[in-house]
Design a protein around this motif. Structure first.
Motif, short mmCIF file in Angstrom:
data_model
loop_
_atom_site.label_atom_id
_atom_site.label_comp_id
_atom_site.label_asym_id
_atom_site.label_seq_id
_atom_site.Cartn_x
_atom_site.Cartn_y
_atom_site.Cartn_z
N LEU A 1 -3.54 3.15 -9.23
CA LEU A 1 -2.75 2.52 -8.16
C LEU A 1 -3.17 2.96 -6.76
O LEU A 1 -2.65 2.44 -5.78
N SER A 2 -4.10 3.89 -6.67
CA SER A 2 -4.42 4.50 -5.37
C SER A 2 -4.91 3.52 -4.32
O SER A 2 -4.74 3.77 -3.13
N ASP A 3 -5.50 2.39 -4.71
CA ASP A 3 -5.94 1.41 -3.72
C ASP A 3 -4.78 0.60 -3.14
O ASP A 3 -4.94 -0.07 -2.12
N TYR A 4 -3.63 0.65 -3.79
CA TYR A 4 -2.50 -0.19 -3.38
C TYR A 4 -1.30 0.61 -2.90
O TYR A 4 -0.50 0.12 -2.12
N PHE A 5 -1.16 1.83 -3.39
CA PHE A 5 -0.04 2.68 -3.01
C PHE A 5 -0.55 4.09 -2.76
O PHE A 5 -1.20 4.68 -3.63
N PRO A 6 -0.24 4.67 -1.60
CA PRO A 6 -0.58 6.09 -1.39
C PRO A 6 0.17 6.94 -2.43
O PRO A 6 1.31 6.62 -2.80
N SER A 7 -0.47 7.98 -2.91
CA SER A 7 0.14 8.78 -3.98
C SER A 7 1.50 9.34 -3.58
O SER A 7 2.38 9.49 -4.42
N GLN A 8 1.72 9.60 -2.29
CA GLN A 8 3.02 10.11 -1.86
C GLN A 8 4.12 9.05 -1.94
O GLN A 8 5.30 9.38 -1.84
N ASN A 9 3.76 7.79 -2.12
CA ASN A 9 4.76 6.71 -2.25
C ASN A 9 5.06 6.38 -3.70
O ASN A 9 5.84 5.49 -3.98
N ASN B 1 0.66 10.23 -18.78
CA ASN B 1 0.13 9.02 -18.16
C ASN B 1 0.09 9.10 -16.63
O ASN B 1 -0.50 8.24 -15.99
N GLU B 2 0.73 10.09 -16.04
CA GLU B 2 0.91 10.14 -14.59
C GLU B 2 -0.41 10.15 -13.82
O GLU B 2 -0.58 9.38 -12.87
N GLU B 3 -1.34 11.02 -14.19
CA GLU B 3 -2.60 11.12 -13.45
C GLU B 3 -3.36 9.80 -13.49
O GLU B 3 -3.89 9.33 -12.48
N TYR B 4 -3.42 9.18 -14.67
CA TYR B 4 -4.10 7.89 -14.82
C TYR B 4 -3.45 6.83 -13.93
O TYR B 4 -4.14 6.07 -13.23
N MET B 5 -2.13 6.78 -13.91
CA MET B 5 -1.43 5.77 -13.13
C MET B 5 -1.67 5.94 -11.63
O MET B 5 -1.90 4.97 -10.92
N VAL B 6 -1.63 7.16 -11.14
CA VAL B 6 -1.88 7.41 -9.71
C VAL B 6 -3.30 6.97 -9.36
O VAL B 6 -3.52 6.31 -8.35
N LYS B 7 -4.26 7.31 -10.22
CA LYS B 7 -5.66 6.93 -9.97
C LYS B 7 -5.80 5.40 -9.91
O LYS B 7 -6.44 4.87 -9.01
N ALA C 1 0.76 2.22 -21.07
CA ALA C 1 0.51 2.62 -19.67
C ALA C 1 -0.55 1.72 -19.03
O ALA C 1 -0.43 1.36 -17.86
N VAL C 2 -1.56 1.33 -19.79
CA VAL C 2 -2.60 0.44 -19.28
C VAL C 2 -2.00 -0.92 -18.93
O VAL C 2 -2.25 -1.47 -17.85
N ILE C 3 -1.16 -1.45 -19.81
CA ILE C 3 -0.54 -2.75 -19.55
C ILE C 3 0.44 -2.64 -18.38
O ILE C 3 0.54 -3.54 -17.55
N CYS C 4 1.15 -1.53 -18.29
CA CYS C 4 2.07 -1.30 -17.17
C CYS C 4 1.31 -1.33 -15.85
O CYS C 4 1.73 -2.01 -14.90
N ILE C 5 0.19 -0.61 -15.77
CA ILE C 5 -0.60 -0.59 -14.54
C ILE C 5 -1.10 -1.98 -14.20
O ILE C 5 -1.04 -2.41 -13.05
N GLN C 6 -1.57 -2.73 -15.18
CA GLN C 6 -2.05 -4.08 -14.91
C GLN C 6 -0.91 -4.97 -14.43
O GLN C 6 -1.11 -5.83 -13.57
N SER C 7 0.29 -4.76 -14.93
CA SER C 7 1.46 -5.52 -14.47
C SER C 7 1.76 -5.20 -13.01
O SER C 7 2.03 -6.10 -12.21
N ILE C 8 1.71 -3.91 -12.68
CA ILE C 8 1.95 -3.49 -11.29
C ILE C 8 0.89 -4.08 -10.37
O ILE C 8 1.20 -4.64 -9.32
N LEU C 9 -0.37 -3.96 -10.77
CA LEU C 9 -1.45 -4.48 -9.94
C LEU C 9 -1.33 -5.99 -9.76
O LEU C 9 -1.61 -6.51 -8.68
N LEU C 10 -0.91 -6.68 -10.79
CA LEU C 10 -0.77 -8.13 -10.70
C LEU C 10 0.23 -8.52 -9.62
O LEU C 10 -0.01 -9.43 -8.84
N ILE C 11 1.35 -7.83 -9.56
CA ILE C 11 2.34 -8.21 -8.55
C ILE C 11 2.06 -7.61 -7.17
O ILE C 11 2.62 -8.06 -6.19
N CYS C 12 1.15 -6.63 -7.10
CA CYS C 12 0.83 -6.01 -5.81
C CYS C 12 -0.40 -6.59 -5.15
O CYS C 12 -0.59 -6.43 -3.94
#
Length: 162
Positions: free
Chosen positions: A20-28, A12-18, A141-152
């Motif tokens: 989240l890339s608008d909200y978190f730099p991949s190095q973070n 799931n890592e590559e999908y998650m980085v992609k 993983a999809v729901i996890c990303i949406q949860s992260i995006l919601l709070i970010c």
């Protein structure tokens, strides 16, 4: 910018980085495994799969501000009691903060079941929103990303923008 730790399956890592890339730099974004757990202070810690070293996991959790937790995992929830953090659960569990209302071919409808605050201290009311689902990534993983995006996301952005 603050660090985000994610405990998930390596597929799931590559999908998650992609996503989240608008909200978190991949190095973070740090993907945590049993082998690389350290005493790092994460603002957001997403737990999408079980981790064996509970003592170190407790230490990482105690330093986080937001925990995004897969409610379908068998994690001792007692370790989260009396901590000064926000816990957002997700999954197919009907008591989760975010759960799935409907699944279609490449789309899922996610239901926010209670009021939550994002990192900007803005409130989100209960609602449903639709998101695309990548066939190569597990639905948690999809729901996890949406949860992260919601709070970010800043509340001025529309939820269903993807």
């Amino acid at each position: 910018m603050s660090l985000m730790g994610i405990i998930t399956n390596s597929k799931n890592e590559e999908y998650m980085v992609k996503e989240l890339s608008d909200y978190f730099p991949s190095q973070n974004i740090i993907f945590i495994t049993d082998k690389n757990i350290e005493n790092i202070k994460f603002e957001i810690l997403a737990i999408d799969c079980n981790i064996k070293n509970i003592d170190i996991l407790k230490l990482i959790i105690s330093n986080a501000k937001f925990i995004i937790l897969n409610a379908d995992l068998t994690i001792n929830i007692g370790m989260l009691e009396n901590l000064d953090l926000t816990i957002i659960t997700y999954g197919f569990n009907n008591k989760a903060t975010l759960t799935v209302s409907s699944v279609a071919e490449n789309n899922i409808i996610i239901c926010l079941q209670r009021i939550i605050k994002n990192i900007f201290e803005q409130k989100y009311e209960p609602q449903e929103f639709e998101t695309k689902m990548d066939q190569n990534v597990d639905m948690h993983a999809v729901i996890c990303i949406q949860s992260i995006l919601l709070i970010c996301k800043n509340k001025h952005l529309v939820l269903d923008e993807n």
